[in-house]
Design an enzyme around this catalytic site. Structure first.
Site, PDB file in Angstrom:
ATOM      1  N   ASP A  46      25.618 112.413  38.719  1.00  0.00           N
ATOM      2  CA  ASP A  46      25.460 111.751  37.425  1.00  0.00           C
ATOM      3  C   ASP A  46      26.745 111.883  36.591  1.00  0.00           C
ATOM      4  O   ASP A  46      27.230 112.988  36.368  1.00  0.00           O
ATOM      5  CB  ASP A  46      24.266 112.410  36.709  1.00  0.00           C
ATOM      6  CG  ASP A  46      23.627 111.531  35.664  1.00  0.00           C
ATOM      7  OD1 ASP A  46      24.358 110.966  34.837  1.00  0.00           O
ATOM      8  OD2 ASP A  46      22.385 111.432  35.663  1.00  0.00           O
ATOM      9  N   THR A  86      22.045 105.962  32.910  1.00  0.00           N
ATOM     10  CA  THR A  86      21.530 106.645  34.097  1.00  0.00           C
ATOM     11  C   THR A  86      20.478 105.840  34.859  1.00  0.00           C
ATOM     12  O   THR A  86      20.534 105.729  36.080  1.00  0.00           O
ATOM     13  CB  THR A  86      20.943 107.997  33.673  1.00  0.00           C
ATOM     14  OG1 THR A  86      22.015 108.773  33.145  1.00  0.00           O
ATOM     15  CG2 THR A  86      20.308 108.727  34.844  1.00  0.00           C
ATOM     16  N   ASN A 107      18.134 102.866  29.772  1.00  0.00           N
ATOM     17  CA  ASN A 107      17.240 104.027  29.863  1.00  0.00           C
ATOM     18  C   ASN A 107      15.958 103.783  29.068  1.00  0.00           C
ATOM     19  O   ASN A 107      14.879 104.215  29.470  1.00  0.00           O
ATOM     20  CB  ASN A 107      17.922 105.281  29.317  1.00  0.00           C
ATOM     21  CG  ASN A 107      18.922 105.867  30.288  1.00  0.00           C
ATOM     22  OD1 ASN A 107      18.970 105.491  31.464  1.00  0.00           O
ATOM     23  ND2 ASN A 107      19.728 106.803  29.808  1.00  0.00           N
ATOM     24  N   ASP A 169      14.043 112.852  36.237  1.00  0.00           N
ATOM     25  CA  ASP A 169      12.974 112.030  36.831  1.00  0.00           C
ATOM     26  C   ASP A 169      13.472 110.623  37.150  1.00  0.00           C
ATOM     27  O   ASP A 169      13.167 110.049  38.192  1.00  0.00           O
ATOM     28  CB  ASP A 169      11.714 112.011  35.946  1.00  0.00           C
ATOM     29  CG  ASP A 169      11.941 111.566  34.503  1.00  0.00           C
ATOM     30  OD1 ASP A 169      13.060 111.119  34.162  1.00  0.00           O
ATOM     31  OD2 ASP A 169      10.988 111.674  33.708  1.00  0.00           O
ATOM     32  N   HIS A 301      28.290 115.441  28.609  1.00  0.00           N
ATOM     33  CA  HIS A 301      27.751 115.184  27.270  1.00  0.00           C
ATOM     34  C   HIS A 301      27.948 116.381  26.340  1.00  0.00           C
ATOM     35  O   HIS A 301      28.172 116.210  25.143  1.00  0.00           O
ATOM     36  CB  HIS A 301      26.247 114.893  27.353  1.00  0.00           C
ATOM     37  CG  HIS A 301      25.911 113.528  27.849  1.00  0.00           C
ATOM     38  ND1 HIS A 301      26.391 112.383  27.260  1.00  0.00           N
ATOM     39  CD2 HIS A 301      25.123 113.114  28.877  1.00  0.00           C
ATOM     40  CE1 HIS A 301      25.906 111.328  27.902  1.00  0.00           C
ATOM     41  NE2 HIS A 301      25.141 111.742  28.895  1.00  0.00           N
ATOM     42  N   ASP A 342      25.978 107.185  39.036  1.00  0.00           N
ATOM     43  CA  ASP A 342      25.186 106.189  38.314  1.00  0.00           C
ATOM     44  C   ASP A 342      25.996 105.487  37.221  1.00  0.00           C
ATOM     45  O   ASP A 342      25.617 104.423  36.743  1.00  0.00           O
ATOM     46  CB  ASP A 342      23.931 106.838  37.723  1.00  0.00           C
ATOM     47  CG  ASP A 342      24.251 108.016  36.826  1.00  0.00           C
ATOM     48  OD1 ASP A 342      25.364 108.582  36.919  1.00  0.00           O
ATOM     49  OD2 ASP A 342      23.380 108.390  36.012  1.00  0.00           O
TER      50      ASP A 342
HETATM   51 ZN    ZN Z   1      23.631 109.317  34.088  1.00  0.00          ZN
END
Ligand code: ZN
Length: 552
Positions: A46, A86, A107, A169, A301, A342
Protein backbone atom coordinates in the site's frame (compact mmCIF):
# COMPACT_ATOMS: atom_id res chain seq x y z
CA UNK A 1 9.01 -32.45 9.57
CA UNK A 2 11.50 -30.03 8.05
CA UNK A 3 8.66 -27.79 6.90
CA UNK A 4 7.05 -27.75 10.31
CA UNK A 5 10.29 -26.71 11.96
CA UNK A 6 10.76 -24.03 9.35
CA UNK A 7 7.31 -22.57 9.99
CA UNK A 8 7.71 -22.81 13.74
CA UNK A 9 10.66 -20.46 13.30
CA UNK A 10 9.07 -18.34 10.60
CA UNK A 11 6.14 -17.02 12.61
CA UNK A 12 8.12 -15.39 15.43
CA UNK A 13 10.78 -14.23 12.98
CA UNK A 14 8.26 -12.62 10.68
CA UNK A 15 6.61 -10.90 13.60
CA UNK A 16 10.03 -9.49 14.35
CA UNK A 17 10.47 -8.20 10.82
CA UNK A 18 11.15 -4.78 12.30
CA UNK A 19 14.38 -6.05 13.76
CA UNK A 20 17.39 -6.13 11.41
CA UNK A 21 19.19 -8.43 13.85
CA UNK A 22 16.64 -11.17 13.16
CA UNK A 23 17.50 -11.07 9.45
CA UNK A 24 20.74 -12.94 9.92
CA UNK A 25 18.95 -15.89 11.47
CA UNK A 26 16.39 -16.22 8.72
CA UNK A 27 16.14 -19.76 7.34
CA UNK A 28 16.22 -20.44 3.59
CA UNK A 29 14.29 -23.10 1.65
CA UNK A 30 15.26 -24.86 -1.59
CA UNK A 31 14.05 -23.05 -4.74
CA UNK A 32 10.55 -23.96 -5.95
CA UNK A 33 10.12 -26.18 -9.02
CA UNK A 34 9.76 -24.70 -12.50
CA UNK A 35 6.47 -25.32 -14.31
CA UNK A 36 2.95 -23.99 -14.86
CA UNK A 37 2.06 -22.20 -11.64
CA UNK A 38 -0.13 -24.10 -9.19
CA UNK A 39 -0.31 -21.03 -6.99
CA UNK A 40 -0.65 -17.37 -7.95
CA UNK A 41 0.54 -14.94 -5.30
CA UNK A 42 -0.38 -11.25 -5.58
CA UNK A 43 1.28 -8.86 -3.17
CA UNK A 44 0.11 -5.28 -2.88
CA UNK A 45 2.30 -2.86 -0.95
CA UNK A 46 0.00 0.00 0.00
CA UNK A 47 1.38 3.43 -1.12
CA UNK A 48 4.57 1.87 -2.60
CA UNK A 49 5.13 4.59 -5.21
CA UNK A 50 7.46 4.20 -8.17
CA UNK A 51 9.42 7.03 -6.55
CA UNK A 52 9.92 5.12 -3.28
CA UNK A 53 10.89 2.02 -5.25
CA UNK A 54 13.45 4.02 -7.24
CA UNK A 55 14.85 5.67 -4.11
CA UNK A 56 15.48 2.38 -2.33
CA UNK A 57 15.92 -0.20 -5.09
CA UNK A 58 19.71 -0.39 -4.70
CA UNK A 59 19.36 -0.74 -0.91
CA UNK A 60 17.25 -3.92 -0.99
CA UNK A 61 19.03 -7.16 -0.06
CA UNK A 62 16.07 -9.44 0.81
CA UNK A 63 12.84 -10.34 -0.95
CA UNK A 64 12.79 -7.27 -3.19
CA UNK A 65 16.38 -7.97 -4.29
CA UNK A 66 15.30 -11.40 -5.46
CA UNK A 67 12.28 -10.04 -7.33
CA UNK A 68 14.34 -7.28 -9.00
CA UNK A 69 17.28 -9.48 -9.99
CA UNK A 70 15.27 -12.51 -11.08
CA UNK A 71 11.98 -11.06 -12.23
CA UNK A 72 10.24 -9.14 -14.97
CA UNK A 73 10.31 -5.56 -13.74
CA UNK A 74 8.03 -2.75 -14.88
CA UNK A 75 9.18 0.28 -12.87
CA UNK A 76 6.58 2.53 -14.57
CA UNK A 77 3.39 0.69 -13.73
CA UNK A 78 0.32 2.90 -13.53
CA UNK A 79 -2.75 2.92 -11.39
CA UNK A 80 -3.87 4.94 -14.36
CA UNK A 81 -7.11 6.41 -13.02
CA UNK A 82 -7.67 9.77 -11.28
CA UNK A 83 -8.85 8.77 -7.78
CA UNK A 84 -5.62 7.19 -6.55
CA UNK A 85 -6.98 5.69 -3.34
CA UNK A 86 -6.67 2.29 -1.69
CA UNK A 87 -9.99 0.73 -2.64
CA UNK A 88 -9.98 1.70 -6.34
CA UNK A 89 -6.31 0.74 -6.62
CA UNK A 90 -6.83 -2.70 -5.11
CA UNK A 91 -9.90 -3.20 -7.31
CA UNK A 92 -7.71 -2.99 -10.46
CA UNK A 93 -4.97 -5.44 -9.47
CA UNK A 94 -6.67 -8.83 -9.93
CA UNK A 95 -9.66 -7.81 -12.08
CA UNK A 96 -7.95 -6.39 -15.17
CA UNK A 97 -10.42 -3.52 -14.93
CA UNK A 98 -10.22 0.18 -14.19
CA UNK A 99 -12.47 1.71 -11.52
CA UNK A 100 -14.89 2.87 -14.25
CA UNK A 101 -15.64 -0.84 -14.69
CA UNK A 102 -15.05 -2.20 -11.17
CA UNK A 103 -17.37 0.60 -9.90
CA UNK A 104 -14.98 1.17 -6.98
CA UNK A 105 -14.51 4.85 -7.76
CA UNK A 106 -13.17 5.89 -4.34
CA UNK A 107 -12.73 4.65 -0.78
CA UNK A 108 -16.03 6.35 0.05
CA UNK A 109 -18.71 7.95 -2.02
CA UNK A 110 -21.79 9.91 -1.11
CA UNK A 111 -25.18 8.50 -2.01
CA UNK A 112 -27.72 11.14 -1.08
CA UNK A 113 -30.50 8.74 -2.13
CA UNK A 114 -29.31 6.01 0.26
CA UNK A 115 -32.08 4.80 2.58
CA UNK A 116 -30.04 5.24 5.73
CA UNK A 117 -29.32 8.55 7.41
CA UNK A 118 -25.56 8.30 6.91
CA UNK A 119 -25.08 9.00 3.20
CA UNK A 120 -21.37 8.16 3.07
CA UNK A 121 -20.91 4.68 1.60
CA UNK A 122 -17.69 2.75 2.21
CA UNK A 123 -16.39 0.84 -0.80
CA UNK A 124 -16.05 -2.46 1.07
CA UNK A 125 -19.32 -2.48 3.00
CA UNK A 126 -22.81 -3.80 2.45
CA UNK A 127 -24.92 -0.81 3.49
CA UNK A 128 -28.12 -2.80 2.99
CA UNK A 129 -27.44 -4.56 6.31
CA UNK A 130 -29.85 -3.02 8.80
CA UNK A 131 -28.35 -0.75 11.43
CA UNK A 132 -25.06 -0.23 9.63
CA UNK A 133 -23.34 3.10 9.12
CA UNK A 134 -20.05 4.11 7.59
CA UNK A 135 -18.26 3.82 10.95
CA UNK A 136 -19.86 0.55 12.10
CA UNK A 137 -20.27 -1.30 8.85
CA UNK A 138 -20.56 -4.83 7.54
CA UNK A 139 -17.48 -5.65 5.44
CA UNK A 140 -18.38 -7.04 2.02
CA UNK A 141 -17.13 -7.14 -1.59
CA UNK A 142 -20.67 -6.42 -2.87
CA UNK A 143 -19.73 -3.10 -4.53
CA UNK A 144 -17.02 -4.74 -6.65
CA UNK A 145 -18.92 -5.27 -9.90
CA UNK A 146 -16.42 -7.49 -11.73
CA UNK A 147 -14.85 -10.88 -10.99
CA UNK A 148 -11.33 -11.22 -9.60
CA UNK A 149 -8.81 -13.83 -10.74
CA UNK A 150 -10.01 -15.99 -7.85
CA UNK A 151 -13.66 -15.56 -8.83
CA UNK A 152 -12.84 -16.54 -12.43
CA UNK A 153 -10.90 -19.63 -11.32
CA UNK A 154 -13.72 -20.67 -9.01
CA UNK A 155 -16.27 -20.22 -11.81
CA UNK A 156 -14.11 -22.36 -14.09
CA UNK A 157 -14.70 -25.19 -11.61
CA UNK A 158 -11.22 -26.64 -11.27
CA UNK A 159 -11.18 -26.85 -7.48
CA UNK A 160 -9.18 -23.66 -6.94
CA UNK A 161 -8.96 -22.05 -3.54
CA UNK A 162 -8.75 -18.33 -2.91
CA UNK A 163 -7.11 -16.80 0.15
CA UNK A 164 -6.71 -13.08 0.90
CA UNK A 165 -4.85 -11.64 3.88
CA UNK A 166 -4.24 -7.93 4.37
CA UNK A 167 -3.72 -5.11 6.79
CA UNK A 168 -7.00 -3.55 5.51
CA UNK A 169 -10.39 -5.08 4.76
CA UNK A 170 -10.68 -3.23 1.44
CA UNK A 171 -7.34 -4.67 0.28
CA UNK A 172 -8.31 -8.25 1.17
CA UNK A 173 -11.81 -8.01 -0.31
CA UNK A 174 -10.95 -6.14 -3.53
CA UNK A 175 -8.12 -8.56 -4.35
CA UNK A 176 -9.84 -11.70 -3.04
CA UNK A 177 -13.26 -10.97 -4.54
CA UNK A 178 -16.68 -12.52 -4.04
CA UNK A 179 -15.80 -16.16 -3.55
CA UNK A 180 -12.92 -16.37 -1.08
CA UNK A 181 -12.22 -19.47 0.98
CA UNK A 182 -10.41 -17.31 3.51
CA UNK A 183 -10.45 -13.50 3.73
CA UNK A 184 -8.65 -11.98 6.70
CA UNK A 185 -7.68 -8.45 7.61
CA UNK A 186 -6.44 -6.45 10.55
CA UNK A 187 -9.41 -5.16 12.55
CA UNK A 188 -9.14 -2.92 15.58
CA UNK A 189 -6.49 -5.01 17.37
CA UNK A 190 -6.44 -8.44 15.69
CA UNK A 191 -7.04 -10.21 12.39
CA UNK A 192 -10.72 -10.69 11.66
CA UNK A 193 -12.94 -12.00 8.85
CA UNK A 194 -16.34 -11.70 7.16
CA UNK A 195 -19.44 -11.81 9.34
CA UNK A 196 -20.60 -15.38 9.88
CA UNK A 197 -17.22 -16.97 9.24
CA UNK A 198 -14.92 -18.43 11.88
CA UNK A 199 -11.21 -17.67 12.01
CA UNK A 200 -8.91 -20.42 10.77
CA UNK A 201 -6.45 -21.84 13.36
CA UNK A 202 -3.57 -19.94 11.70
CA UNK A 203 -5.33 -16.64 12.46
CA UNK A 204 -5.96 -17.63 16.07
CA UNK A 205 -2.30 -18.50 16.50
CA UNK A 206 -1.16 -15.28 14.87
CA UNK A 207 -3.57 -13.21 16.97
CA UNK A 208 -2.25 -14.82 20.14
CA UNK A 209 1.35 -14.09 19.12
CA UNK A 210 0.43 -10.47 18.29
CA UNK A 211 -1.39 -9.99 21.60
CA UNK A 212 1.74 -11.06 23.44
CA UNK A 213 3.88 -8.65 21.43
CA UNK A 214 1.43 -5.77 21.77
CA UNK A 215 1.42 -6.18 25.54
CA UNK A 216 5.12 -5.32 25.55
CA UNK A 217 6.60 -1.91 24.81
CA UNK A 218 8.86 -1.76 21.75
CA UNK A 219 12.13 0.16 22.02
CA UNK A 220 13.16 2.42 19.15
CA UNK A 221 14.79 0.57 16.26
CA UNK A 222 18.44 1.19 15.62
CA UNK A 223 18.96 3.35 12.53
CA UNK A 224 21.21 1.64 9.99
CA UNK A 225 23.66 3.91 8.08
CA UNK A 226 21.26 4.09 5.08
CA UNK A 227 18.64 5.72 7.29
CA UNK A 228 20.85 7.91 9.46
CA UNK A 229 21.25 10.59 6.79
CA UNK A 230 17.46 10.83 6.41
CA UNK A 231 16.82 11.40 10.12
CA UNK A 232 16.02 15.11 10.40
CA UNK A 233 13.07 16.38 12.44
CA UNK A 234 10.52 18.42 10.47
CA UNK A 235 8.21 20.58 12.65
CA UNK A 236 4.51 20.17 11.82
CA UNK A 237 3.02 22.52 14.42
CA UNK A 238 1.59 22.03 17.91
CA UNK A 239 5.11 21.17 19.10
CA UNK A 240 5.15 17.99 16.99
CA UNK A 241 7.65 16.82 14.40
CA UNK A 242 8.21 13.88 12.07
CA UNK A 243 11.27 12.58 10.27
CA UNK A 244 13.56 11.24 12.97
CA UNK A 245 11.33 8.59 14.58
CA UNK A 246 12.23 4.94 14.89
CA UNK A 247 8.96 3.25 15.89
CA UNK A 248 9.33 3.24 19.66
CA UNK A 249 5.95 2.03 20.96
CA UNK A 250 4.31 1.88 24.36
CA UNK A 251 2.80 -1.38 25.57
CA UNK A 252 -0.70 -1.76 24.14
CA UNK A 253 -0.33 1.01 21.52
CA UNK A 254 -2.30 -0.52 18.64
CA UNK A 255 -2.01 2.53 16.39
CA UNK A 256 1.75 2.46 16.87
CA UNK A 257 1.74 -1.21 15.91
CA UNK A 258 -0.24 -0.47 12.76
CA UNK A 259 1.89 2.47 11.59
CA UNK A 260 5.08 0.43 11.77
CA UNK A 261 6.77 -2.56 10.12
CA UNK A 262 5.17 -4.82 12.74
CA UNK A 263 1.84 -5.04 10.90
CA UNK A 264 3.52 -6.25 7.68
CA UNK A 265 5.49 -8.84 9.66
CA UNK A 266 2.26 -10.15 11.16
CA UNK A 267 0.45 -10.17 7.79
CA UNK A 268 3.26 -12.09 6.12
CA UNK A 269 3.46 -14.58 8.99
CA UNK A 270 -0.27 -15.22 8.73
CA UNK A 271 -0.17 -15.58 4.93
CA UNK A 272 2.69 -18.09 5.17
CA UNK A 273 0.93 -20.10 7.88
CA UNK A 274 -2.28 -20.26 5.84
CA UNK A 275 -0.38 -21.33 2.73
CA UNK A 276 1.18 -24.17 4.70
CA UNK A 277 -1.96 -25.24 6.59
CA UNK A 278 -4.13 -25.21 3.47
CA UNK A 279 -1.39 -26.81 1.33
CA UNK A 280 -1.87 -24.06 -1.26
CA UNK A 281 -0.67 -25.12 -4.69
CA UNK A 282 -1.17 -28.81 -3.92
CA UNK A 283 -4.87 -29.12 -4.73
CA UNK A 284 -6.56 -30.00 -8.03
CA UNK A 285 -6.76 -26.40 -9.30
CA UNK A 286 -4.61 -23.30 -9.36
CA UNK A 287 -4.88 -21.51 -6.03
CA UNK A 288 -4.70 -17.76 -5.36
CA UNK A 289 -3.07 -16.06 -2.40
CA UNK A 290 -3.53 -12.27 -2.20
CA UNK A 291 -1.45 -10.42 0.36
CA UNK A 292 -2.01 -6.76 1.24
CA UNK A 293 0.85 -5.11 3.12
CA UNK A 294 -0.44 -1.89 4.66
CA UNK A 295 2.44 -0.62 6.79
CA UNK A 296 4.02 1.50 4.04
CA UNK A 297 0.75 3.44 3.71
CA UNK A 298 0.30 4.02 7.43
CA UNK A 299 3.94 5.06 7.77
CA UNK A 300 3.61 7.41 4.76
CA UNK A 301 0.47 9.07 6.14
CA UNK A 302 1.82 9.35 9.68
CA UNK A 303 5.45 10.34 9.02
CA UNK A 304 5.71 11.18 5.30
CA UNK A 305 7.82 9.38 2.72
CA UNK A 306 11.29 10.90 3.02
CA UNK A 307 12.31 10.50 6.66
CA UNK A 308 13.99 7.90 8.82
CA UNK A 309 10.63 6.22 9.47
CA UNK A 310 10.00 5.37 5.80
CA UNK A 311 13.62 4.33 5.41
CA UNK A 312 13.22 1.81 8.23
CA UNK A 313 9.91 0.67 6.75
CA UNK A 314 11.44 0.08 3.28
CA UNK A 315 14.22 -2.06 4.74
CA UNK A 316 11.72 -3.97 6.90
CA UNK A 317 9.42 -4.51 3.90
CA UNK A 318 12.35 -6.09 2.08
CA UNK A 319 12.87 -8.48 5.02
CA UNK A 320 9.15 -9.29 5.31
CA UNK A 321 9.08 -10.15 1.62
CA UNK A 322 12.08 -12.40 2.12
CA UNK A 323 10.10 -14.22 4.81
CA UNK A 324 7.08 -14.51 2.52
CA UNK A 325 9.16 -15.93 -0.33
CA UNK A 326 10.85 -18.36 2.06
CA UNK A 327 7.45 -19.59 3.21
CA UNK A 328 6.25 -19.93 -0.39
CA UNK A 329 9.43 -21.75 -1.48
CA UNK A 330 8.97 -24.29 1.29
CA UNK A 331 5.57 -25.30 -0.15
CA UNK A 332 7.56 -27.08 -2.88
CA UNK A 333 5.13 -26.10 -5.68
CA UNK A 334 5.61 -23.96 -8.80
CA UNK A 335 4.21 -20.51 -8.09
CA UNK A 336 4.11 -17.14 -9.83
CA UNK A 337 4.17 -13.92 -7.87
CA UNK A 338 3.31 -10.35 -8.76
CA UNK A 339 4.08 -7.39 -6.55
CA UNK A 340 2.62 -3.94 -7.06
CA UNK A 341 0.90 -1.11 -5.21
CA UNK A 342 -2.59 0.35 -5.00
CA UNK A 343 -1.31 3.93 -5.54
CA UNK A 344 1.75 6.06 -4.99
CA UNK A 345 2.16 8.97 -2.61
CA UNK A 346 3.69 12.34 -1.88
CA UNK A 347 5.80 13.56 1.02
CA UNK A 348 4.57 16.25 3.41
CA UNK A 349 4.95 19.79 2.02
CA UNK A 350 6.86 21.02 5.09
CA UNK A 351 9.74 18.67 4.21
CA UNK A 352 9.34 18.96 0.44
CA UNK A 353 9.94 22.72 0.79
CA UNK A 354 13.23 21.91 2.55
CA UNK A 355 14.17 19.57 -0.30
CA UNK A 356 14.01 22.01 -3.20
CA UNK A 357 10.24 21.95 -3.89
CA UNK A 358 9.39 25.53 -3.02
CA UNK A 359 5.79 25.35 -4.25
CA UNK A 360 4.70 22.37 -2.12
CA UNK A 361 1.67 23.51 -0.11
CA UNK A 362 -1.28 22.45 1.98
CA UNK A 363 -4.79 22.98 0.68
CA UNK A 364 -6.78 25.89 2.03
CA UNK A 365 -9.47 24.73 4.47
CA UNK A 366 -12.08 26.90 2.66
CA UNK A 367 -12.01 24.53 -0.32
CA UNK A 368 -13.71 21.68 1.60
CA UNK A 369 -16.79 20.58 -0.37
CA UNK A 370 -19.15 20.94 2.58
CA UNK A 371 -17.88 24.46 3.32
CA UNK A 372 -18.35 25.49 -0.30
CA UNK A 373 -21.71 23.71 -0.33
CA UNK A 374 -22.98 25.76 2.62
CA UNK A 375 -21.69 29.01 1.09
CA UNK A 376 -23.52 28.27 -2.17
CA UNK A 377 -26.69 27.41 -0.24
CA UNK A 378 -26.59 30.91 1.29
CA UNK A 379 -25.62 32.60 -1.99
CA UNK A 380 -28.44 30.96 -3.99
CA UNK A 381 -30.91 30.95 -1.05
CA UNK A 382 -31.42 27.19 -1.34
CA UNK A 383 -33.34 25.17 1.25
CA UNK A 384 -30.50 22.70 1.88
CA UNK A 385 -26.72 22.34 1.57
CA UNK A 386 -25.96 22.63 -2.13
CA UNK A 387 -22.83 20.49 -2.50
CA UNK A 388 -21.53 17.44 -0.66
CA UNK A 389 -18.14 15.77 -0.47
CA UNK A 390 -15.63 14.48 2.04
CA UNK A 391 -12.64 16.52 0.89
CA UNK A 392 -11.44 19.61 -0.93
CA UNK A 393 -11.01 17.73 -4.21
CA UNK A 394 -12.35 14.78 -6.18
CA UNK A 395 -16.03 13.86 -6.42
CA UNK A 396 -18.67 16.29 -5.20
CA UNK A 397 -22.41 15.72 -5.26
CA UNK A 398 -25.32 18.12 -5.74
CA UNK A 399 -28.48 17.48 -3.69
CA UNK A 400 -30.64 15.24 -5.95
CA UNK A 401 -33.79 16.89 -4.59
CA UNK A 402 -32.99 20.16 -6.37
CA UNK A 403 -34.69 21.10 -9.63
CA UNK A 404 -32.60 20.85 -12.83
CA UNK A 405 -32.38 24.64 -12.82
CA UNK A 406 -31.14 24.73 -9.21
CA UNK A 407 -28.63 21.99 -9.99
CA UNK A 408 -27.26 23.94 -12.97
CA UNK A 409 -26.95 27.04 -10.80
CA UNK A 410 -25.13 25.10 -8.05
CA UNK A 411 -22.64 23.62 -10.51
CA UNK A 412 -21.98 27.04 -12.07
CA UNK A 413 -21.49 28.63 -8.64
CA UNK A 414 -19.19 25.81 -7.50
CA UNK A 415 -17.12 25.99 -10.66
CA UNK A 416 -16.70 29.74 -10.22
CA UNK A 417 -15.67 29.44 -6.56
CA UNK A 418 -13.18 26.62 -7.15
CA UNK A 419 -11.63 28.16 -10.25
CA UNK A 420 -11.08 31.39 -8.31
CA UNK A 421 -8.57 29.53 -6.11
CA UNK A 422 -4.93 29.48 -7.25
CA UNK A 423 -4.74 25.92 -5.80
CA UNK A 424 -7.30 24.50 -8.25
CA UNK A 425 -6.21 23.03 -11.58
CA UNK A 426 -9.68 22.42 -13.01
CA UNK A 427 -13.33 21.61 -12.41
CA UNK A 428 -15.10 19.03 -14.55
CA UNK A 429 -18.74 17.98 -14.70
CA UNK A 430 -19.97 14.39 -14.85
CA UNK A 431 -21.30 15.09 -18.36
CA UNK A 432 -17.89 16.25 -19.59
CA UNK A 433 -16.23 13.15 -18.12
CA UNK A 434 -18.89 10.72 -19.38
CA UNK A 435 -18.52 12.15 -22.91
CA UNK A 436 -14.78 11.32 -22.91
CA UNK A 437 -13.97 7.91 -24.44
CA UNK A 438 -12.11 5.44 -22.22
CA UNK A 439 -8.43 5.97 -23.05
CA UNK A 440 -6.47 3.41 -25.05
CA UNK A 441 -3.13 5.22 -25.36
CA UNK A 442 -0.19 4.66 -22.96
CA UNK A 443 -1.11 5.82 -19.44
CA UNK A 444 1.68 8.41 -19.19
CA UNK A 445 0.08 10.33 -22.10
CA UNK A 446 -3.43 10.69 -20.67
CA UNK A 447 -5.08 14.04 -20.23
CA UNK A 448 -6.69 14.94 -16.91
CA UNK A 449 -10.12 14.22 -18.41
CA UNK A 450 -8.98 10.76 -19.53
CA UNK A 451 -7.71 10.02 -16.02
CA UNK A 452 -11.04 11.13 -14.60
CA UNK A 453 -12.83 8.95 -17.17
CA UNK A 454 -11.00 5.86 -15.90
CA UNK A 455 -12.40 6.62 -12.42
CA UNK A 456 -15.90 7.53 -13.59
CA UNK A 457 -18.98 5.45 -12.94
CA UNK A 458 -22.48 6.90 -13.45
CA UNK A 459 -23.90 5.11 -10.40
CA UNK A 460 -21.42 6.45 -7.85
CA UNK A 461 -19.42 9.36 -9.28
CA UNK A 462 -20.01 12.94 -8.27
CA UNK A 463 -21.80 15.63 -10.28
CA UNK A 464 -18.57 17.53 -10.47
CA UNK A 465 -14.91 16.73 -9.98
CA UNK A 466 -12.38 19.16 -8.58
CA UNK A 467 -8.71 18.68 -9.43
CA UNK A 468 -6.11 20.41 -7.28
CA UNK A 469 -2.82 21.69 -8.69
CA UNK A 470 0.14 19.32 -8.41
CA UNK A 471 2.03 19.34 -5.08
CA UNK A 472 -1.00 20.61 -3.15
CA UNK A 473 -1.55 18.22 -0.23
CA UNK A 474 -5.27 17.94 0.59
CA UNK A 475 -4.76 17.93 4.36
CA UNK A 476 -5.15 21.50 5.68
CA UNK A 477 -3.54 20.90 9.09
CA UNK A 478 -0.89 18.24 9.74
CA UNK A 479 -0.95 18.54 13.51
CA UNK A 480 -4.31 16.81 13.85
CA UNK A 481 -3.40 13.41 12.43
CA UNK A 482 -2.11 12.38 9.03
CA UNK A 483 0.64 14.60 7.61
CA UNK A 484 0.87 13.36 4.02
CA UNK A 485 -1.38 11.57 1.55
CA UNK A 486 -2.23 10.50 -2.01
CA UNK A 487 -5.41 10.49 -4.09
CA UNK A 488 -4.55 13.00 -6.81
CA UNK A 489 -4.54 12.67 -10.59
CA UNK A 490 -0.79 13.36 -10.67
CA UNK A 491 1.86 10.81 -11.51
CA UNK A 492 3.47 10.75 -8.07
CA UNK A 493 0.19 9.12 -6.98
CA UNK A 494 -0.40 7.05 -10.16
CA UNK A 495 3.00 5.46 -10.77
CA UNK A 496 3.79 2.17 -9.00
CA UNK A 497 6.26 -0.63 -9.65
CA UNK A 498 5.02 -3.95 -11.06
CA UNK A 499 7.28 -6.99 -10.59
CA UNK A 500 6.54 -10.52 -11.78
CA UNK A 501 8.57 -13.44 -10.48
CA UNK A 502 8.38 -17.18 -11.10
CA UNK A 503 10.96 -19.96 -11.04
CA UNK A 504 12.91 -19.93 -14.30
CA UNK A 505 11.84 -16.38 -15.22
CA UNK A 506 14.41 -14.73 -17.50
CA UNK A 507 14.93 -11.35 -15.86
CA UNK A 508 14.28 -8.12 -17.76
CA UNK A 509 13.28 -4.53 -17.15
CA UNK A 510 10.76 -2.68 -19.32
CA UNK A 511 10.67 1.07 -18.53
CA UNK A 512 7.65 1.98 -20.68
CA UNK A 513 4.33 2.69 -18.99
CA UNK A 514 2.06 -0.30 -18.36
CA UNK A 515 -1.05 -0.53 -16.19
CA UNK A 516 -1.98 -2.52 -13.11
CA UNK A 517 -4.99 -3.71 -15.10
CA UNK A 518 -2.50 -5.60 -17.26
CA UNK A 519 -1.68 -7.90 -14.31
CA UNK A 520 -4.83 -10.07 -14.51
CA UNK A 521 -4.52 -11.02 -18.21
CA UNK A 522 -0.78 -11.60 -17.75
CA UNK A 523 -1.35 -14.04 -14.87
CA UNK A 524 -4.36 -15.66 -16.56
CA UNK A 525 -2.21 -16.43 -19.62
CA UNK A 526 0.42 -18.13 -17.43
CA UNK A 527 -2.18 -20.61 -16.17
CA UNK A 528 -4.21 -20.98 -19.37
CA UNK A 529 -7.32 -19.29 -17.96
CA UNK A 530 -9.35 -17.70 -20.76
CA UNK A 531 -10.45 -14.10 -20.09
CA UNK A 532 -12.47 -12.45 -22.90
CA UNK A 533 -10.74 -9.18 -23.87
CA UNK A 534 -14.06 -7.32 -23.95
CA UNK A 535 -14.59 -8.00 -20.23
CA UNK A 536 -11.46 -6.17 -19.08
CA UNK A 537 -9.36 -3.06 -19.76
CA UNK A 538 -5.88 -4.62 -19.47
CA UNK A 539 -3.63 -6.41 -21.94
CA UNK A 540 -1.36 -9.40 -21.40
CA UNK A 541 2.31 -8.51 -20.82
CA UNK A 542 4.68 -11.02 -22.41
CA UNK A 543 6.98 -12.21 -19.62
CA UNK A 544 9.29 -14.16 -21.93
CA UNK A 545 12.03 -11.85 -23.21
CA UNK A 546 13.09 -14.55 -25.68
CA UNK A 547 11.36 -15.41 -28.94
CA UNK A 548 8.28 -17.08 -27.47
CA UNK A 549 5.43 -15.38 -25.64
CA UNK A 550 3.66 -16.11 -22.39
CA UNK A 551 0.54 -14.45 -23.81
CA UNK A 552 -1.76 -16.82 -25.64
ZN1 ZN B 1 -3.67 2.63 -0.13
Amino acid sequence: MRQNRLFARLLPLALLAASPAAAQERPAAPPPPVGQPKLIVAVSVDQFSADLFAEYRDKFTGGLRRLIDGGALFPSGYQSHAATETCPGHSTILTGSRPSRTEIIANNWIDLKAAREDKSIYCAEDESVAGSNSRDYTASPVHLKVPTLGDRLKAAGGGSRVVAVAGKDRAALMMGGHDTDVALWWGSDRFTTLKGRTLPPAADRTNEAIARRLAEARPALELPPTCQGRARPVPIGAGKSVGSGAFARAAGDVRGFRASPEIDGATVALAALLARDMKLGQGPGTDVLAVGLSATDYVGHTFGTQGAEMCLQMLALDRSLHDLLTGLDSLGVPYALVLTADHGGLDLPERARNIAIADAARVSADLAANTVGKAIQAELKLPRQALWGDSSFGDMWVDPGFTPRQKTAVIAAARKRYLASPQVEGVFTAQEIAATPSPTSPPETWTTLQRLRASYNPDHSGDLLVVLKPRVTPIPDPAGGYVATHGSVWDYDRRVPILFWRPGQMPFEQPMGVETVDILPTLAALIGLPVPAAEIDGHCLDLDPGGTSTCR
